[in-house]
Design a protein around this motif. Structure first.
Motif, PDB file in Angstrom:
ATOM      1  N   SER A 285       0.836  -1.204   0.000  1.00 26.63           N
ATOM      2  CA  SER A 285       0.000   0.000   0.000  1.00 26.63           C
ATOM      3  C   SER A 285       0.868   1.251   0.000  1.00 26.63           C
ATOM      4  CB  SER A 285      -0.909   0.007   1.232  1.00 26.63           C
ATOM      5  OG  SER A 285      -0.145  -0.106   2.419  1.00 26.63           O
ATOM      6  N   SER A 286       2.177   1.067  -0.065  1.00 21.88           N
ATOM      7  CA  SER A 286       3.151   2.165  -0.154  1.00 21.88           C
ATOM      8  C   SER A 286       3.011   3.159   0.990  1.00 21.88           C
ATOM      9  CB  SER A 286       3.013   2.879  -1.502  1.00 21.88           C
ATOM     10  OG  SER A 286       3.222   1.976  -2.550  1.00 21.88           O
ATOM     11  N   GLY A 287       2.887   2.644   2.194  1.00 24.00           N
ATOM     12  CA  GLY A 287       2.923   3.496   3.379  1.00 24.00           C
ATOM     13  C   GLY A 287       1.611   4.138   3.753  1.00 24.00           C
ATOM     14  N   THR A 288       0.553   3.942   2.964  1.00 23.68           N
ATOM     15  CA  THR A 288      -0.737   4.540   3.301  1.00 23.68           C
ATOM     16  C   THR A 288      -1.652   3.476   3.912  1.00 23.68           C
ATOM     17  OG1 THR A 288      -1.736   3.995   1.148  1.00 23.68           O
ATOM     18  CG2 THR A 288      -0.550   6.084   1.321  1.00 23.68           C
ATOM     19  N   SER A 289      -2.670   3.929   4.645  1.00 19.84           N
ATOM     20  CA  SER A 289      -3.679   2.998   5.138  1.00 19.84           C
ATOM     21  C   SER A 289      -4.452   2.462   3.948  1.00 19.84           C
ATOM     22  CB  SER A 289      -4.633   3.716   6.099  1.00 19.84           C
ATOM     23  OG  SER A 289      -3.923   4.209   7.214  1.00 19.84           O
ATOM     24  N   LEU A 290      -4.943   1.241   4.069  1.00 14.79           N
ATOM     25  CA  LEU A 290      -5.670   0.618   2.965  1.00 14.79           C
ATOM     26  C   LEU A 290      -6.929   1.420   2.650  1.00 14.79           C
ATOM     27  CD1 LEU A 290      -5.167  -1.963   1.309  1.00 14.79           C
ATOM     28  CD2 LEU A 290      -6.805  -3.118   2.778  1.00 14.79           C
ATOM     29  N   THR A 291      -7.093   1.805   1.384  1.00  8.50           N
ATOM     30  CA  THR A 291      -8.241   2.616   0.979  1.00  8.50           C
ATOM     31  C   THR A 291      -9.340   1.745   0.379  1.00  8.50           C
ATOM     32  OG1 THR A 291      -7.425   2.974  -1.278  1.00  8.50           O
ATOM     33  CG2 THR A 291      -6.659   4.506   0.424  1.00  8.50           C
ATOM     34  N   VAL A 292     -10.519   2.330   0.235  1.00  9.81           N
ATOM     35  CA  VAL A 292     -11.660   1.617  -0.358  1.00  9.81           C
ATOM     36  C   VAL A 292     -11.316   1.155  -1.766  1.00  9.81           C
ATOM     37  CG1 VAL A 292     -14.042   1.865  -1.160  1.00  9.81           C
ATOM     38  CG2 VAL A 292     -13.352   2.878   1.022  1.00  9.81           C
ATOM     39  N   GLU A 293     -10.656   2.040  -2.532  1.00 14.85           N
ATOM     40  CA  GLU A 293     -10.306   1.702  -3.910  1.00 14.85           C
ATOM     41  C   GLU A 293      -9.316   0.541  -3.962  1.00 14.85           C
ATOM     42  OE1 GLU A 293     -10.174   4.713  -2.623  1.00 14.85           O
ATOM     43  OE2 GLU A 293     -11.741   5.825  -3.694  1.00 14.85           O
ATOM     44  N   GLN A 294      -8.359   0.533  -3.051  1.00 13.01           N
ATOM     45  CA  GLN A 294      -7.382  -0.558  -3.019  1.00 13.01           C
ATOM     46  C   GLN A 294      -8.035  -1.870  -2.618  1.00 13.01           C
ATOM     47  OE1 GLN A 294      -4.681   1.332  -0.310  1.00 13.01           O
ATOM     48  NE2 GLN A 294      -3.294   2.008  -1.914  1.00 13.01           N
ATOM     49  N   VAL A 295      -9.001  -1.803  -1.708  1.00 12.70           N
ATOM     50  CA  VAL A 295      -9.740  -2.998  -1.297  1.00 12.70           C
ATOM     51  C   VAL A 295     -10.482  -3.591  -2.490  1.00 12.70           C
ATOM     52  CG1 VAL A 295     -11.696  -3.835   0.069  1.00 12.70           C
ATOM     53  CG2 VAL A 295      -9.988  -2.351   1.121  1.00 12.70           C
ATOM     54  N   LYS A 296     -11.067  -2.727  -3.305  1.00 11.72           N
ATOM     55  CA  LYS A 296     -11.802  -3.204  -4.483  1.00 11.72           C
ATOM     56  C   LYS A 296     -10.859  -3.925  -5.445  1.00 11.72           C
ATOM     57  CE  LYS A 296     -15.560   0.196  -4.520  1.00 11.72           C
ATOM     58  NZ  LYS A 296     -16.144   1.373  -5.222  1.00 11.72           N
ATOM     59  N   ILE A 297      -9.649  -3.391  -5.581  1.00 12.36           N
ATOM     60  CA  ILE A 297      -8.668  -4.014  -6.472  1.00 12.36           C
ATOM     61  C   ILE A 297      -8.368  -5.434  -6.009  1.00 12.36           C
ATOM     62  CG2 ILE A 297      -6.257  -3.934  -7.238  1.00 12.36           C
ATOM     63  CD1 ILE A 297      -6.454  -0.865  -7.092  1.00 12.36           C
ATOM     64  N   VAL A 298      -8.151  -5.604  -4.698  1.00 13.98           N
ATOM     65  CA  VAL A 298      -7.857  -6.931  -4.145  1.00 13.98           C
ATOM     66  C   VAL A 298      -9.066  -7.849  -4.273  1.00 13.98           C
ATOM     67  CG1 VAL A 298      -7.252  -8.213  -2.056  1.00 13.98           C
ATOM     68  CG2 VAL A 298      -6.133  -6.033  -2.539  1.00 13.98           C
ATOM     69  N   SER A 299     -10.257  -7.316  -4.001  1.00 16.79           N
ATOM     70  CA  SER A 299     -11.460  -8.160  -3.938  1.00 16.79           C
ATOM     71  C   SER A 299     -11.810  -8.790  -5.275  1.00 16.79           C
ATOM     72  CB  SER A 299     -12.652  -7.345  -3.427  1.00 16.79           C
ATOM     73  OG  SER A 299     -13.050  -6.377  -4.381  1.00 16.79           O
ATOM     74  N   ARG A 300     -11.309  -8.219  -6.372  1.00 23.26           N
ATOM     75  CA  ARG A 300     -11.578  -8.817  -7.684  1.00 23.26           C
ATOM     76  C   ARG A 300     -10.777 -10.083  -7.896  1.00 23.26           C
ATOM     77  NH1 ARG A 300     -10.524  -2.909  -9.877  1.00 23.26           N
ATOM     78  NH2 ARG A 300     -12.400  -1.944  -9.038  1.00 23.26           N
ATOM     79  N   GLN A 301      -9.750 -10.296  -7.058  1.00 26.47           N
ATOM     80  CA  GLN A 301      -8.905 -11.475  -7.196  1.00 26.47           C
ATOM     81  C   GLN A 301      -9.136 -12.485  -6.072  1.00 26.47           C
ATOM     82  OE1 GLN A 301      -7.396 -10.991 -10.052  1.00 26.47           O
ATOM     83  NE2 GLN A 301      -7.925  -8.816 -10.043  1.00 26.47           N
ATOM     84  N   THR A 302      -9.379 -11.997  -4.842  1.00 26.27           N
ATOM     85  CA  THR A 302      -9.553 -12.889  -3.693  1.00 26.27           C
ATOM     86  C   THR A 302     -10.265 -12.150  -2.571  1.00 26.27           C
ATOM     87  OG1 THR A 302      -8.405 -14.308  -2.108  1.00 26.27           O
ATOM     88  CG2 THR A 302      -7.333 -12.243  -2.652  1.00 26.27           C
ATOM     89  N   LYS A 303     -10.822 -12.928  -1.657  1.00 27.04           N
ATOM     90  CA  LYS A 303     -11.437 -12.355  -0.452  1.00 27.04           C
ATOM     91  C   LYS A 303     -10.610 -12.701   0.782  1.00 27.04           C
ATOM     92  CE  LYS A 303     -15.312 -10.548  -2.145  1.00 27.04           C
ATOM     93  NZ  LYS A 303     -15.697  -9.132  -1.987  1.00 27.04           N
ATOM     94  N   LYS A 304      -9.395 -13.192   0.559  1.00 23.69           N
ATOM     95  CA  LYS A 304      -8.522 -13.546   1.680  1.00 23.69           C
ATOM     96  C   LYS A 304      -7.325 -12.602   1.683  1.00 23.69           C
ATOM     97  CE  LYS A 304      -9.814 -18.437   1.537  1.00 23.69           C
ATOM     98  NZ  LYS A 304      -9.341 -19.807   1.257  1.00 23.69           N
ATOM     99  N   LEU A 305      -7.175 -11.877   2.786  1.00 28.97           N
ATOM    100  CA  LEU A 305      -6.138 -10.862   2.887  1.00 28.97           C
ATOM    101  C   LEU A 305      -5.366 -11.042   4.191  1.00 28.97           C
ATOM    102  CD1 LEU A 305      -4.969  -8.200   1.660  1.00 28.97           C
ATOM    103  CD2 LEU A 305      -6.662  -6.978   3.026  1.00 28.97           C
TER     104      LEU A 305
END
Length: 644
Positions: A285-305
């Protein structure tokens, strides 16, 4: 028309299993999903969906493609209608424009920014590898971090010279406009002064879009001066929004889908070191808190983080409350805290990949479990701090939609905090009720289709093709290998840091493909390689030539797939072509060459029977003997005996 940026958002958001699941009952089988064809009234499932590749294939009719293709085939939508249907499903606002000169100009402007950042990335990479300064400073730093040549090439790492305007001066000289250099943040200017390089004297980490284009940079100083910022990053621009980007995602997305798990780390080096260790399902996340947009990017590939923290427990505790919001998106979230003084980069280099993964598996905890494990007794002794801990945990637990989850963790929290369980459950449930409302999602019915008796068109076409093009099987194997492994790096004896795709194309430059669609495929692959691009499967899945797109989907999806317990059931080993990629690739190349040489020899023999002049006969005999030697060389490599 729907602008390209909106189309990209729609395609990135689309979950093909979820979309097709609206119309077809799908069951998981291995890495794919299968179901009955919605286009015929079949009894045995031949309809296959690959979430990893984002495509479907209906083996009963030959139809295949993306989620957009499915909607166009099944619902008879036009291309824009299919995009709008998907946009509505995923809550994406559709921006439609007329193909006016100003719209084309805006699209060209965005493309120009991407071309500039691509040029800059190449400049920094070459400065690292080809200049004395780059080798002495930048390359030495990367070597100290333990990065090898293949990794440096994979992540396109670079170095910006110490000279004040080395990049800016070269870019302008090569025809790149100053306004684009300033807009992307590659150059800076004070008042009316000359252009200066933003990243001078720094090692460079290019940041890519999900599709792999360079959109920004992170530059790290190697100086010890405390007055110099350790990192300088690209400013926000039309092509770069920090909150929408995960570092390394373009390289990780395939592994994330295949592993059904995403590791989230904090820094560039963490991602790079884990990749080098063979752990590729990782982003930063390059030093930032996880954002809604970044969560959406991950969720298209997996629901396990699984989040890998190297900070102190207090900092992690502060982040957990926000992370618990992911429960609403059905995420399975875990947290790992490394031993003091360690981070993912140092720990994987210390332990190695296997022990590192073992540590992650042992140390990972759910959010509530982790929070409970780091509660200090001093916090419980202070009433105000105890209330804060209680409130935090109530907020976290109430974000989860599952009743059993909430009641189980309420019990654990009540025991740890030494408070009344029933009263605490009431607090959590009240918070839950405020957050959740149930909405019934309408389901679309699958239209009835008539059962039609028809000939096996695919089989007839295959038989006809094999008669016309006898070498089609070998040509097809080359295409399959290019699609499957073309973007993997070769590290063989005598050949290193070379991609398999360009290597195969170079080895086959003297071979003429016969089957039209394979011939077109190879020609297009060569064209992209010559432009400096390495085309991936998505390029061919969405190819403008429908035949190329169709054959790509067919080769990427198989109607048959071995079950995970195949060996246990049958005690029969199946070969794994990835175990010896050198043999896999070279065997395919030499088998194709063997087939082509065989055709040439038959043609020469035919000409020898028909020729009447002694001079022509001598020339043909010379050609025949030469090709027999070539045939013998190929046969020796393949370990076969030529009998004809």
């Amino acid at each position: 028309m729907i602008n390209k940026l909106t189309v990209d958002k729609i395609m990135e958001a689309t979950d093909i299993v979820e979309v097709i699941g609206e119309f077809v009952v799908l069951k998981k089988r291995g890495a794919n999903y299968v179901g009955l064809s919605p286009f015929t009234n079949e009894k045995t499932p031949s309809f296959t969906v690959s979430p990893v590749k984002g495509i479907f294939k209906d083996f009963s009719t030959g139809k295949g493609g993306s989620a957009v293709t499915f909607l166009m085939e099944h619902e008879k939508f036009s291309y824009p209608e299919a995009l709008k249907w998907l946009a509505k499903k995923y809550g994406i606002e559709v921006e439609e424009t007329q193909e006016a000169p100003e719209n084309r100009e805006a699209e060209n402007h965005r493309e120009s920014l991407l071309i500039v950042t691509g040029y800059a990335s190449k400049f920094f990479h070459e400065s690292l590898l080809q200049t004395d300064e780059g080798k002495a400073i930048g390359l030495s730093y990367y070597r100290e971090r333990g990065f090898n040549d293949a990794t440096i090439k994979k992540f396109e790492l670079g170095y910006s010279p110490e000279q004040r305007n080395a990049f800016s001066e070269k870019a302008v000289k090569d025809g790149y406009l100053p306004e684009f250099l300033l807009e992307t943040g590659l150059s800076v200017r004070w008042e009316e002064g000359p252009l200066n390089d933003r990243y001078r004297g720094r090692v460079i980490f290019p940041i890519h879009s999900p599709t792999g284009r360079v959109i920004a940079f992170g530059g790290r100083t190697l100086k010890k001066d405390k007055n110099v910022a350790k990192y300088v990053n690209s400013p926000e621009s039309e092509i770069y929004h920090k909150s929408n980007v995960l570092y390394g995602f373009h390289l990780a997305k395939k592994a994330i889908r295949e592993k059904d798990l995403c590791y989230l780390v904090e820094g560039y080096a963490d991602v790079i070191s884990l990749h080098q260790a063979g752990i590729e399902n990782v982003v930063a996340s390059s030093g930032t808190s996880l954002t809604v947009e970044q969560v959406k990017i991950v969720s298209r590939q997996t629901k396990k983080l699984t989040i890998l923290y190297d900070g102190d427990s207090a900092g992690v505790k502060a982040a957990i409350r926000g992370l618990s919001l992911l429960y609403k998106e059905s995420f399975n979230i875990k947290v790992v805290l490394f031993p003091e003084g360690n981070d993912p980069d140092s720990y994987v280099r210390s332990l190695g990949s296997s022990k590192f993964i073992d540590f992650i598996d042992r140390a990972s905890k759910g959010l509530v479990e982790f929070y409970i494990s780091i509660i200090d007794e001093k916090e419980l002794a202070d009433p105000l701090k105890k209330i804060k801990v209680s409130d935090d945990l109530a907020e976290i637990i109430s974000n989860h939609p599952d009743d059993y989850f909430r009641s189980s963790y309420v019990k654990q929290v009540a025991e740890r905090l030494r408070i009344d369980e029933r009263a605490y459950l009431s607090v959590v449930n009240k918070a839950f009720v405020k957050k959740f409302t149930t909405k019934e999602r309408p389901r679309l019915e699958t239209p009835e289709v008539e059962e039609v008796e028809k000939p096996n068109v695919q089989q007839l076409a295959k038989e006809e093709s094999e008669l016309l093009y006898p070498g089609m099987g070998q040509e097809k194997e080359i295409i399959r290998l290019l699609l499957t492994y073309g973007n993997q790096i070769i590290n063989w004896d005598g050949i290193a840091n070379t991609y398999i795709g360009p290597f195969m194309i170079a080895e086959l430059n003297d071979i003429e493909f016969e089957y039209p669609v394979y011939k077109a495929f190879v020609a297009d692959y060569l064209k992209e390689v010559e432009k400096g691009n390495l085309p991936e499967e998505t390029y061919f899945i969405n190819h403008s030539n429908k035949q190329i797109a169709d054959i790509t989907i067919t080769l990427l999806l198989s109607l048959y797939e071995l079950s995970p317990n195949w060996y246990e059931m049958h005690q029969i080993h199946t070969s794994d072509e990835t175990k010896n990629m050198k043999a896999t690739i070279l065997n395919a190349i030499f088998h194709l060459k063997k087939q082509k040489v065989g055709v040439i020899l038959k043609n020469i023999q035919k000409q020898l029977q028909e020729t009447k002049g002694p001079e022509d006969e001598e020339i043909l005999l010379s050609q025949f003997l030469h090709m027999k030697k070539v045939q013998k060389t190929i046969a020796d490599y393949l370990g076969i005996v030529i009998t004809e």
